[in-house]
Design an enzyme around this catalytic site. Structure first.
Site, short mmCIF file in Angstrom:
data_model
loop_
_atom_site.label_atom_id
_atom_site.label_comp_id
_atom_site.label_asym_id
_atom_site.label_seq_id
_atom_site.Cartn_x
_atom_site.Cartn_y
_atom_site.Cartn_z
CG HIS A 49 -1.75 -0.84 1.41
ND1 HIS A 49 -2.33 -2.53 1.77
CD2 HIS A 49 -2.62 -1.64 0.39
CE1 HIS A 49 -2.19 -3.17 1.51
NE2 HIS A 49 -3.35 -2.48 1.18
CG ASP A 52 1.71 -1.29 3.62
OD1 ASP A 52 1.55 -1.20 4.68
OD2 ASP A 52 1.32 -2.12 2.27
CD GLU A 174 -7.56 -7.44 -4.01
OE1 GLU A 174 -6.57 -6.94 -3.95
OE2 GLU A 174 -8.10 -7.65 -2.83
CG ASP A 248 -11.71 -10.99 2.94
OD1 ASP A 248 -11.47 -12.07 2.23
OD2 ASP A 248 -10.75 -10.07 1.93
C1 XLS Z 1 -8.09 -6.62 1.31
C2 XLS Z 1 -7.61 -6.20 -0.32
C3 XLS Z 1 -7.06 -6.21 0.17
C4 XLS Z 1 -5.80 -5.48 -1.37
C5 XLS Z 1 -5.18 -4.28 -1.01
O1 XLS Z 1 -9.71 -7.35 1.12
O2 XLS Z 1 -7.06 -7.90 -0.68
O3 XLS Z 1 -5.35 -6.33 0.94
O4 XLS Z 1 -4.76 -6.54 -1.93
O5 XLS Z 1 -5.66 -3.07 -1.44
MG MG Z 2 -6.22 -8.98 -2.03
#
Ligand code: XLS
Ligand code: MG
Length: 344
Positions: A49, A52, A174, A248
């Site tokens: 990130h 990070d 994503e 999740d």
């Molecule tokens: C959260 C996401 C996050 C992304 C990156 O569910 O997986 O970690 O992969 O921003």
């Molecule tokens: Mg992810």
């Protein structure tokens, strides 16, 4: 043991174990110490990130941000590591409470765009050409709060802004259907790819498919990956596992459904995933019960499970598979796969 795959994870995958119902249970590990663990665990790539790499970046000038990111690049070089991607963390600041790019407040939307430009400076400083966009708060708790048509226009506008600001990067959206939001605007691979074709440069926009996110959408991860591969848009993956429809979980790859994991590896291996520089990215979390000194096993285990599945994929009797498909004997094919997975 097949060795041609390169693996990556993010520093957030070594974590303190806090959940919404309880505090941290493990000590924080400094970023520099985490970097030293990568090679030992068998990893070459670091997922970032923006913060990070540059903590507290909202308090720094653009020049200070670039300088700090260049220092991080030097740390990566010293460890023989590379940055796989950078993702803008636009879901923690008070200005993104109601979403980042889709916030109803124009000043908040502008903050998100500006923060994304700083993220794109970090991408250059870390010498990676990939951005991951997890659109965490781009959705609603109640449908009446936002206009879903306008929300899509705004996401496209924000992506176009990034494509223009940094012409060197590709953007991997994503998708995730929910959490933290009740409903996210870009829940599946299909939505993400449709968005790609609305942007000013569709060839630079693709997907990062996370196993758990597809399962949360009620879909099959290997079919989602196949869909993206058909469009030549599987820019990266976030492998993990998920036990049904709940929060999740980011479980160790293959730990819930080994056959589902086998099918992801089978597809990736068949279509030469990795040969154009793609990483096998993981997004896995250690169980909260894991003690401090044992809290990286989920990473090494996920990698080992992937590599063992590559062996199983390659030793599957493909002629037999073809023959059973021609005969339409899927019961026998089912048994062939199960026997293979059981080592019989
Ligand atoms: C959260 C996401 C996050 C992304 C990156 O569910 O997986 O970690 O992969 O921003
Ligand atoms: Mg992810």
């Amino acid at each position: 043991m097949p060795g041609e795959y390169r693996f990556s994870f993010g520093p957030w995958n070594i974590h303190e174990g806090a959940d919404p119902f309880g505090p941290t249970v493990r000590d924080s590990i400094a970023f520099s110490k985490k970097l030293k663990m990568y090679k030992q665990l068998g990893f070459d790539g670091v997922q970032f990130h923006d913060d990070d790499a540059v903590p507290d970046m909202n308090d720094l000038s653009p020049e200070q941000i670039i300088k700090k990111a260049e220092e991080v690049k030097k740390m990566l070089d010293d460890e023989g590591l590379v940055a796989e991607f950078v993702a803008p963390r636009v879901w923690e600041d008070a200005r993104t409470i109601d979403g980042a790019y889709t916030s109803n407040d124009p000043a908040c939307r502008e903050y998100a765009k500006e923060r994304s430009r700083r993220m794109l400076d970090i991408t250059d400083a870390l010498d990676t050409k990939l951005v991951v966009l997890w659109l965490a708060r781009e959705g609603t708790y109640i449908r009446e709060a936002k206009n879903s048509k306008v929300a899509v226009d705004r996401i496209v506008e924000a992506i176009n802004d990034m494509l223009t600001y940094n012409p060197r990067v590709k953007i991997a959206i994503e998708p995730k259907p929910n959490e933290p939001m009740d409903q996210a605007y870009i829940p599946t691979t299909g939505h993400a790819l449709a968005i790609a074709y609305l942007t000013s440069e569709p060839e630079r926009v693709g997907v990062n498919i996370e196993t758990a996110h597809t399962i949360l959408a009620g879909l099959d991860p290997s079919d989602e990956m196949g869909f993206a591969l058909a469009f030549n848009k599987l820019f990266t993956v976030h492998l993990n596992d998920q036990n049904g429809l709940k929060f999740d979980e980011d479980k160790t790859f293959g730990s819930v459904d080994i056959r589902r994991a086998f099918n992801q590896v089978r597809l990736l291996d068949r279509y030469d995933y990795g040969k154009s520089g793609e990483f096998v990215g993981l997004d896995v979390k250690a169980m909260r019960t894991q003690k401090q000194e044992m809290a990286t096993k989920h990473l090494a285990n996920s990698r080992m499970i992937f590599l063992r599945l590559v062996e199983l994929v390659r030793s599957l009797d493909q002629d037999k598979v073809e023959k059973l498909i021609v005969e339409r004997d899927y019961e026998e094919l089912d048994m062939l796969i199960i026997n293979h997975l059981m080592g019989r």
